[in-house]
Write an enzyme that holds these catalytic residues in place. Structure first.
Site, PDB file in Angstrom:
ATOM      1  N   LYS A 167     -26.332 -18.497  13.109  1.00 31.68           N
ATOM      2  CA  LYS A 167     -27.089 -18.412  14.354  1.00 31.68           C
ATOM      3  C   LYS A 167     -26.223 -18.863  15.528  1.00 31.68           C
ATOM      4  O   LYS A 167     -25.472 -19.836  15.415  1.00 31.68           O
ATOM      5  CB  LYS A 167     -28.344 -19.280  14.235  1.00 31.68           C
ATOM      6  N   SER A 197     -37.054 -18.764  16.233  1.00 33.12           N
ATOM      7  CA  SER A 197     -36.004 -18.150  17.026  1.00 33.12           C
ATOM      8  C   SER A 197     -34.806 -17.640  16.216  1.00 33.12           C
ATOM      9  O   SER A 197     -33.896 -17.021  16.774  1.00 33.12           O
ATOM     10  CB  SER A 197     -35.497 -19.167  18.061  1.00 33.12           C
ATOM     11  N   SER A 216     -38.575 -22.226  13.261  1.00 37.06           N
ATOM     12  CA  SER A 216     -37.684 -21.154  13.701  1.00 37.06           C
ATOM     13  C   SER A 216     -36.886 -20.496  12.589  1.00 37.06           C
ATOM     14  O   SER A 216     -36.272 -19.458  12.810  1.00 37.06           O
ATOM     15  CB  SER A 216     -36.713 -21.685  14.762  1.00 37.06           C
TER      16      SER A 216
END
Length: 505
Positions: free
Chosen positions: A79, A161, A185
């Site tokens: 990420k 996210s 997330s």
């Protein structure tokens, strides 16, 4: 479908060892797939040169019979809020769009030390503030399970996210991906994309190099297609770190999961918290929840309803504390030391104001302003202090139920299957997070480990996942129950989705 894609990590490295597969070939395929599926907007930055160099070194180690371990030569994604040395780390923001760290986050360094191959950095909501991976300067990430990927606004969201990381795994491009989990997330997108998403006990995995959102809740998360793969990643990245004072000081004992048939759950006590049967929960998610509870009970596992009375207050407390810590963490971005700097020289104050106005999107600015409001002297007691007190009550709910009644909690992960993008963005970021994070954020408030696993497809052909939570540092029990359920339901992300047939552009 390429014959290696649906293998587990252990199977792939076994193929490397016997010469039937080669890390360079597998990495070439992964880069090819990422190019062919670029319309999904999975990556903020691909790293082909790094990947091919790491794969070449891995291939040499296998040729000389000296692999580094069970992850050597395995393509992964990270990420884009984890620092990666000499690779841009943007947090999907204008503020950091040209930021190149000089060091690796501890999680990244440990994976590289184990021989993992970095394919690229994945898309996210800006600074991790969202539950859809729609608020990124690179645009939204699209869910591979969408019925319609090409018509504007008609695709399914991926959750957030850590949405880019979830899709990297769900498409078969990588075998694992690293996300971050502040209020769900990692688990939220995993549920929407039909993969396994895991949040460890707070302090088990180092946060060093993870660009902070909410320091008291952030943890690195793991996304894979199988629980066994997740355990291999966890074994690599967990453990104390001198660079992160919040990590536990004792060494982490690696988890070795038995075969599904050898997992005995007869003495595991399963709790069903009634407060998670809440407004907005779809009939199909409820049905899956009941099915798995019944399945567990049929195997003589103790299944009982439990009460966690402060659950309904948790989302409000999470929202307040989240925005308070955001307002503090975002203060470092001033246009002086690093990151975006506005073209302004009339005064330092004007430079700060213009830099932050240009560098942050509306969601980030709203959270900063709201957090500052909560932290005003006149509001501090009524909001921040009270939220901390209720957070303690929420944690007490978990402590009590784990100490007195159950070993593992079974809950929904999300209220529904993946929404349409057009429906999702018709509501505000704040409202969507309040809905999407309802079942996931209590685990972050309490610091306990949690995992979501895919269970079945909805009538629309979209994945439905369920969440398991357990007490601090009980990852082994949690993963054993998760693997047992995984084996019973037999969900296969790649075969169900058939992405390498009709849906590849």
């Amino acid at each position: 479908m390429k014959r290696h894609v649906n293998l587990t990590i252990k199977q792939v490295t076994s193929c490397y060892a016997d010469g039937s597969l080669n890390p360079r070939l597998v990495t070439d395929y992964a880069l090819e797939d990422s190019s062919q599926l670029k319309s999904l907007n999975i990556f903020t930055k691909l790293t082909p040169e790094t990947a091919l160099h790491q794969a070449k070194e891995s291939a040499f180690r296998y040729e000389t019979k000296d692999p580094k371990g069970p992850l050597d030569g395995i393509p992964i994604a990270i990420k884009d809020n984890f620092c990666t040395k000499d690779v841009v780390t943007t947090c999907a923001s204008k503020m950091l769009e040209n930021f190149v760290p000089t060091y690796n986050a501890t999680v990244c360094q440990r994976l590289f030390n184990a021989g993992a191959v970095l394919l690229g950095k994945t898309n996210l909501d800006q600074f991790g503030m969202g539950s859809g991976t729609v608020d990124s300067i690179f645009g939204p990430t699209k869910n591979i399970w969408s019925e319609n990927l090409k018509e504007e606004g008609k695709f399914r969201i991926v959750g957030g996210s850590s949405g880019g990381s979830a899709v990297a795994v769900a498409t078969g491009i990588t075998y694992a991906a690293i996300g971050s989990d502040t209020g769900g997330s990692t688990r939220n997108p995993a549920s929407y994309c039909g993969v396994v998403g895991f949040k460890p006990t707070y302090g088990l995995v180092s946060r060093h190099g993870l660009i902070p959102l909410v320091n008291s809740m952030d943890v690195p998360g793991i996304l894979t297609r199988k629980v066994d793969d997740l355990a291999l990643i966890l074994n690599t990245i967990a453990g104390p770190d001198d660079l992160d004072s919040t990590t536990f000081k004792r060494e982490f004992k690696p988890i070795n999961l038995p075969e599904t048939a050898d997992i005995d759950i007869r003495n595991v006590r399963i709790g069903i918290p009634k407060e998670y049967h809440c407004e907005g929960l779809s009939d199909e998610v409820l049905e899956a929840w009941v099915e798995i509870a019944d399945l567990l009970q049929s195997e003589v596992a103790s299944v009982e309803q439990v009460a966690m009375q402060h659950t309904s207050a948790s989302i409000f407390v999470y929202s307040i504390l989240n925005q308070c810590e955001v307002s503090s963490n975002m203060a470092r971005y001033d246009g002086i030391e690093y990151g975006h700097r506005a073209d302004e020289n009339s005064s330092t104050e004007e430079l700060y104001a213009k830099t932050r106005s240009e560098g942050f999107n509306r969601v980030v600015k709203t959270r900063i302003l709201t957090g500052n409001y909560f932290l005003l002297r006149k509001n501090y007691h009524d909001y921040f202090e009270k939220a901390l007190k209720v957070r303690r009550l929420i944690k007490n709910d978990f402590d009590q139920v784990f100490s007195e009644k159950v070993d593992v909690l079974l809950t929904p992960t999300t209220m529904t299957d993946a929404p349409l993008y057009s429906d999702f963005v018709s509501q505000s970021n704040r409202d969507q997070c309040a809905v999407q994070d309802f079942c996931t954020q209590p685990a972050n408030m309490a610091g306990v480990p949690a995992i979501t696993i895919p269970i079945k497809l909805s009538k629309k052909g979209l994945p439905i996942g369920l969440q398991l939570m357990s007490k601090n540092l009980s990852e082994e029990t949690l993963l054993k129950v998760a693997k047992w359920i995984e084996g019973k339901v037999g969900f296969d992300c790649l075969e169900n989705n058939q992405i390498y047939n009709a849906r590849k552009d």
